[in-house]
Design a protein around this motif. Structure first.
Motif, mmCIF file in Angstrom:
data_model
loop_
_atom_site.group_PDB
_atom_site.id
_atom_site.type_symbol
_atom_site.label_atom_id
_atom_site.label_comp_id
_atom_site.label_asym_id
_atom_site.label_seq_id
_atom_site.Cartn_x
_atom_site.Cartn_y
_atom_site.Cartn_z
ATOM 1 N N ILE A 1 14.154 10.149 3.300
ATOM 2 C CA ILE A 1 13.005 10.195 4.210
ATOM 3 C C ILE A 1 11.802 10.817 3.507
ATOM 4 O O ILE A 1 10.677 10.327 3.632
ATOM 5 C CB ILE A 1 13.358 10.945 5.499
ATOM 6 N N ALA A 2 12.031 11.868 2.750
ATOM 7 C CA ALA A 2 10.944 12.516 2.019
ATOM 8 C C ALA A 2 10.326 11.578 0.985
ATOM 9 O O ALA A 2 9.139 11.692 0.664
ATOM 10 C CB ALA A 2 11.448 13.784 1.343
ATOM 11 N N ALA A 3 11.111 10.622 0.481
ATOM 12 C CA ALA A 3 10.617 9.678 -0.519
ATOM 13 C C ALA A 3 9.836 8.513 0.092
ATOM 14 O O ALA A 3 9.145 7.787 -0.624
ATOM 15 C CB ALA A 3 11.791 9.136 -1.339
ATOM 16 N N LEU A 4 9.931 8.316 1.404
ATOM 17 C CA LEU A 4 9.252 7.195 2.053
ATOM 18 C C LEU A 4 7.774 7.075 1.698
ATOM 19 O O LEU A 4 7.310 5.982 1.358
ATOM 20 C CB LEU A 4 9.389 7.283 3.581
ATOM 21 N N PRO A 5 6.999 8.148 1.769
ATOM 22 C CA PRO A 5 5.563 8.003 1.520
ATOM 23 C C PRO A 5 5.192 7.534 0.115
ATOM 24 O O PRO A 5 4.132 6.948 -0.073
ATOM 25 C CB PRO A 5 5.003 9.406 1.767
ATOM 26 N N VAL A 6 6.063 7.775 -0.862
ATOM 27 C CA VAL A 6 5.720 7.401 -2.237
ATOM 28 C C VAL A 6 6.266 6.035 -2.648
ATOM 29 O O VAL A 6 5.848 5.491 -3.660
ATOM 30 C CB VAL A 6 6.174 8.481 -3.246
ATOM 31 N N GLU A 7 7.180 5.497 -1.852
ATOM 32 C CA GLU A 7 7.696 4.159 -2.128
ATOM 33 C C GLU A 7 6.718 3.138 -1.578
ATOM 34 O O GLU A 7 6.139 3.321 -0.511
ATOM 35 C CB GLU A 7 9.055 3.957 -1.453
ATOM 36 N N ALA A 8 6.545 2.028 -2.283
ATOM 37 C CA ALA A 8 5.572 1.017 -1.849
ATOM 38 C C ALA A 8 5.886 0.500 -0.445
ATOM 39 O O ALA A 8 5.057 0.587 0.458
ATOM 40 C CB ALA A 8 5.524 -0.132 -2.851
ATOM 41 N N ALA A 9 7.077 -0.019 -0.241
ATOM 42 C CA ALA A 9 7.431 -0.599 1.061
ATOM 43 C C ALA A 9 7.563 0.480 2.123
ATOM 44 O O ALA A 9 7.074 0.324 3.248
ATOM 45 C CB ALA A 9 8.731 -1.397 0.952
ATOM 46 N N GLY A 10 8.202 1.577 1.787
ATOM 47 C CA GLY A 10 8.385 2.666 2.742
ATOM 48 C C GLY A 10 7.060 3.296 3.129
ATOM 49 O O GLY A 10 6.826 3.597 4.301
ATOM 50 N N GLY A 11 6.198 3.474 2.155
ATOM 51 C CA GLY A 11 4.886 4.054 2.431
ATOM 52 C C GLY A 11 4.055 3.167 3.335
ATOM 53 O O GLY A 11 3.392 3.652 4.259
ATOM 54 N N LYS A 12 4.107 1.857 3.089
ATOM 55 C CA LYS A 12 3.354 0.932 3.946
ATOM 56 C C LYS A 12 3.911 0.928 5.356
ATOM 57 O O LYS A 12 3.155 0.966 6.327
ATOM 58 C CB LYS A 12 3.370 -0.480 3.380
ATOM 59 N N ALA A 13 5.226 0.898 5.488
ATOM 60 C CA ALA A 13 5.845 0.911 6.818
ATOM 61 C C ALA A 13 5.478 2.200 7.562
ATOM 62 O O ALA A 13 5.151 2.166 8.754
ATOM 63 C CB ALA A 13 7.357 0.779 6.701
ATOM 64 N N LEU A 14 5.511 3.322 6.862
ATOM 65 C CA LEU A 14 5.163 4.603 7.468
ATOM 66 C C LEU A 14 3.700 4.607 7.919
ATOM 67 O O LEU A 14 3.382 5.008 9.041
ATOM 68 C CB LEU A 14 5.435 5.726 6.463
ATOM 69 N N ARG A 15 2.802 4.152 7.057
ATOM 70 C CA ARG A 15 1.376 4.079 7.407
ATOM 71 C C ARG A 15 1.151 3.153 8.592
ATOM 72 O O ARG A 15 0.391 3.473 9.512
ATOM 73 C CB ARG A 15 0.552 3.604 6.205
ATOM 74 N N ASP A 16 1.799 1.990 8.564
ATOM 75 C CA ASP A 16 1.613 1.018 9.639
ATOM 76 C C ASP A 16 2.073 1.561 10.987
ATOM 77 O O ASP A 16 1.385 1.398 11.999
ATOM 78 C CB ASP A 16 2.360 -0.284 9.335
ATOM 79 N N GLU A 17 3.225 2.197 11.030
ATOM 80 C CA GLU A 17 3.736 2.730 12.294
ATOM 81 C C GLU A 17 2.870 3.886 12.782
ATOM 82 O O GLU A 17 2.594 3.993 13.985
ATOM 83 C CB GLU A 17 5.201 3.143 12.171
ATOM 84 N N CYS A 18 2.434 4.745 11.874
ATOM 85 C CA CYS A 18 1.544 5.838 12.275
ATOM 86 C C CYS A 18 0.223 5.277 12.810
ATOM 87 O O CYS A 18 -0.309 5.784 13.816
ATOM 88 C CB CYS A 18 1.280 6.772 11.094
ATOM 89 N N ALA A 19 -0.292 4.242 12.175
ATOM 90 C CA ALA A 19 -1.532 3.617 12.649
ATOM 91 C C ALA A 19 -1.340 3.006 14.028
ATOM 92 O O ALA A 19 -2.202 3.152 14.906
ATOM 93 C CB ALA A 19 -2.002 2.569 11.648
ATOM 94 N N ASP A 20 -0.227 2.313 14.239
ATOM 95 C CA ASP A 20 0.040 1.730 15.559
ATOM 96 C C ASP A 20 0.065 2.816 16.635
ATOM 97 O O ASP A 20 -0.490 2.641 17.725
ATOM 98 C CB ASP A 20 1.376 0.979 15.566
ATOM 99 N N ILE A 21 0.700 3.929 16.329
ATOM 100 C CA ILE A 21 0.789 5.038 17.287
ATOM 101 C C ILE A 21 -0.604 5.592 17.579
ATOM 102 O O ILE A 21 -0.962 5.814 18.741
ATOM 103 C CB ILE A 21 1.736 6.133 16.751
ATOM 104 N N LEU A 22 -1.393 5.796 16.544
ATOM 105 C CA LEU A 22 -2.742 6.304 16.732
ATOM 106 C C LEU A 22 -3.583 5.345 17.577
ATOM 107 O O LEU A 22 -4.287 5.775 18.492
ATOM 108 C CB LEU A 22 -3.422 6.542 15.384
#
Length: 120
Positions: free
Chosen positions: A52-73
Motif C-alpha cells: 500500500i505504501a508503494a502505491l503512490p510511486v508505482e505508475a498504475a497504482g499511483g494513477k489509480a490512487l490519484r483517480d479515486e481521490c479525485a473522484d472523491i473530491l
C-alpha cells in the motif's frame, strides 16, 4: 477566487453542459461519494502495508490512487454545493473543534478517541 472555488465552478459547468444536475440529488451524491470511497478502499484489499505504501510511486497504482481521490473530491464538492456548505470554512471549524477535543498535551502519540483521553 480560491482554487477550490475555481474547481467547483469548472465542475458545475462540466455537469451542467451534460445536463446531469437532474441526477444529482443530495442523496445520490452522498451515495456516489461512498461508492468512490469504497473504490479507494478496494485499492488496499489483500495488500500488505508495504504494498500500500508503494502505491503512490508505482505508475498504475499511483494513477489509480490519484483517480479515486479525485473522484472523491469532485463528489464532495458537488455535495457541498448542493448543501450550501463552504468547505474551507467547515474544515477550519472542524480543525478548531478537534484541537479542543484533542489537546496536544493529552493526545500526542495516543490513538485514543477524545472521550477516552485522560482529562486533568
Amino acid at each position: 477566487m480560491s482554487d477550490l472555488h475555481a474547481l467547483t465552478t469548472d465542475l458545475l459547468a462540466f455537469r451542467d453542459a451534460r445536463d446531469w444536475r437532474q441526477f444529482h440529488s443530495l442523496r445520490n451524491l452522498i451515495v456516489s461519494l461512498n461508492l468512490e470511497a469504497a473504490e479507494l478502499l478496494e485499492l488496499t484489499q489483500w495488500k500488505s502495508d508495504a504494498e500500500i505504501a508503494a502505491l503512490p510511486v508505482e505508475a498504475a497504482g499511483g494513477k489509480a490512487l490519484r483517480d479515486e481521490c479525485a473522484d472523491i473530491l469532485l463528489y464532495l464538492l458537488l455535495i457541498a454545493d448542493a448543501a450550501g456548505i463552504d468547505l474551507l470554512a467547515a474544515a477550519r471549524d472542524k480543525l478548531a473543534e478537534n484541537g479542543e477535543k484533542y489537546p496536544v498535551d493529552k493526545a500526542r502519540g495516543s490513538r485514543a478517541k477524545y472521550t477516552e483521553l485522560e482529562r486533568f
